[in-house]
Write a protein that holds these residues in place. Structure first.
Motif: not given
Length: 88
Positions: A27-32
């Motif tokens: 997952p991307s940093a934004e999703q995390l």
């Protein structure tokens, strides 16, 4: 021509490696960050409800004991009055 019937409804995928392990992008940093915010909010709401429930139980305890005590006193007085009426 011989055909062997297959009763399996599982589709056959030709691109699966022989190890059977599928690769998924991390997952991307934004999703995390979004997931972490949501989990923190859920934990905060759960903690708030637990604290409110605990405080409510602590506050309700003395009122319950007091009302039960008053009921016992009322029943005692009524039984004494009844016994005095039966003696007369």
């Amino acid at each position: 021509m011989t055909q062997i019937p297959s009763h399996s409804q599982t589709p056959q995928f030709g691109h699966i490696p022989t190890t059977g392990i599928l690769y998924q992008q991390p997952p991307s940093a934004e999703q995390l960050a979004k997931s972490n915010k949501r989990n923190k909010f859920k934990a905060g709401v759960k903690d708030a409800f637990l604290i409110i429930g605990f405080i409510g139980a602590v506050i309700a305890g003395p009122f319950t004991v007091k009302s039960c005590s008053e009921e016992v006193d009322r029943q005692t007085i009524e039984s004494i009055k009844f016994q005095e009426g039966a003696r007369s």
